[in-house]
Design a protein around this motif. Sequence first.
Motif, mmCIF file in Angstrom:
data_model
loop_
_atom_site.group_PDB
_atom_site.id
_atom_site.type_symbol
_atom_site.label_atom_id
_atom_site.label_comp_id
_atom_site.label_asym_id
_atom_site.label_seq_id
_atom_site.Cartn_x
_atom_site.Cartn_y
_atom_site.Cartn_z
ATOM 1 N N THR A 15 0.838 -1.206 0.000
ATOM 2 C CA THR A 15 0.000 0.000 0.000
ATOM 3 C C THR A 15 0.871 1.253 0.000
ATOM 4 O OG1 THR A 15 -1.730 -1.212 1.175
ATOM 5 C CG2 THR A 15 -1.872 1.190 1.210
ATOM 6 N N GLN A 16 1.959 1.233 0.768
ATOM 7 C CA GLN A 16 2.851 2.394 0.810
ATOM 8 C C GLN A 16 3.507 2.611 -0.552
ATOM 9 O OE1 GLN A 16 3.165 4.627 3.483
ATOM 10 N NE2 GLN A 16 4.083 5.801 1.812
ATOM 11 N N LEU A 19 1.012 4.480 -2.491
ATOM 12 C CA LEU A 19 0.941 5.872 -2.039
ATOM 13 C C LEU A 19 2.143 6.663 -2.557
ATOM 14 C CD1 LEU A 19 -0.273 5.244 1.618
ATOM 15 C CD2 LEU A 19 -1.636 6.216 -0.243
ATOM 16 N N ASN A 20 3.320 6.045 -2.543
ATOM 17 C CA ASN A 20 4.532 6.704 -3.061
ATOM 18 C C ASN A 20 4.377 7.008 -4.547
ATOM 19 O OD1 ASN A 20 5.562 6.292 -0.515
ATOM 20 N ND2 ASN A 20 7.065 4.755 -1.125
ATOM 21 N N LYS A 21 3.803 6.058 -5.281
ATOM 22 C CA LYS A 21 3.582 6.242 -6.718
ATOM 23 C C LYS A 21 2.594 7.387 -6.956
ATOM 24 C CE LYS A 21 3.667 5.263 -11.119
ATOM 25 N NZ LYS A 21 4.696 5.950 -11.905
ATOM 26 N N GLN A 22 1.496 7.396 -6.195
ATOM 27 C CA GLN A 22 0.513 8.477 -6.326
ATOM 28 C C GLN A 22 1.174 9.820 -6.018
ATOM 29 O OE1 GLN A 22 -2.873 7.448 -3.759
ATOM 30 N NE2 GLN A 22 -3.987 6.803 -5.573
ATOM 31 N N TRP A 23 2.007 9.846 -4.996
ATOM 32 C CA TRP A 23 2.661 11.093 -4.610
ATOM 33 C C TRP A 23 3.605 11.564 -5.714
ATOM 34 C CZ3 TRP A 23 1.584 14.798 -1.450
ATOM 35 C CH2 TRP A 23 2.538 15.783 -1.176
ATOM 36 N N SER A 24 4.381 10.631 -6.280
ATOM 37 C CA SER A 24 5.342 11.052 -7.312
ATOM 38 C C SER A 24 4.626 11.474 -8.600
ATOM 39 C CB SER A 24 6.385 9.960 -7.581
ATOM 40 O OG SER A 24 5.823 8.902 -8.316
ATOM 41 N N ASN A 27 1.416 14.350 -6.652
ATOM 42 C CA ASN A 27 1.614 15.153 -5.437
ATOM 43 C C ASN A 27 0.409 15.068 -4.503
ATOM 44 O OD1 ASN A 27 4.208 15.921 -5.695
ATOM 45 N ND2 ASN A 27 3.805 18.080 -6.059
ATOM 46 N N LYS A 29 -2.112 11.828 -2.288
ATOM 47 C CA LYS A 29 -2.256 10.407 -1.948
ATOM 48 C C LYS A 29 -3.731 10.080 -1.748
ATOM 49 C CE LYS A 29 2.171 10.275 0.511
ATOM 50 N NZ LYS A 29 2.788 10.060 1.825
ATOM 51 N N MET A 32 -5.135 7.162 0.454
ATOM 52 C CA MET A 32 -5.130 7.205 1.930
ATOM 53 C C MET A 32 -6.538 7.083 2.504
ATOM 54 S SD MET A 32 -2.279 7.237 3.636
ATOM 55 C CE MET A 32 -2.600 7.801 5.289
ATOM 56 N N TYR A 59 -1.927 2.782 -12.585
ATOM 57 C CA TYR A 59 -0.743 3.646 -12.656
ATOM 58 C C TYR A 59 0.379 3.002 -13.469
ATOM 59 C CZ TYR A 59 -2.426 7.045 -9.241
ATOM 60 O OH TYR A 59 -3.138 8.024 -8.600
#
Length: 119
Positions: A15-16, A19-24, A27, A29, A32, A59
């Motif tokens: 899951t993290q 979230l990291n992919k969504q953030w990169s 910008n 998440k 969440m 993604y």
Amino acid sequence: ATPEKRGIFLMGALTQLLLNKQWSDRNAKPFMKKLKGLKMDEKDIKALLPEVQSKLEEYDSFDKGKKLIASEASKYMLEAGEGWKMSVDEINFYFACGMNLVDNIASIVYPKEINKQEE
């Protein structure tokens, strides 16, 4: 550790990674929201597996490493069966540990990429 704890931990890591992919990419998440403020029960954790997998596919990020983590998480959760004897707090403790220790898992499934970053 019991199979359910291992499965939950790996789900946290997977899951993290999402979230990291969504953030990169964005910008943000948005996934969440699905984590219910880290108050998930057994049913929620099990429902998360196909949701995370589907999002990673969207993604274009469900690569070999993430498939390996998903595969291991699946194996442990199937082995654990139904009716985990764990409190919601305990379930989310292991999930959060997986999220927090994601780099340890990533270094196992992506050994070459980590080495490249260090060079």
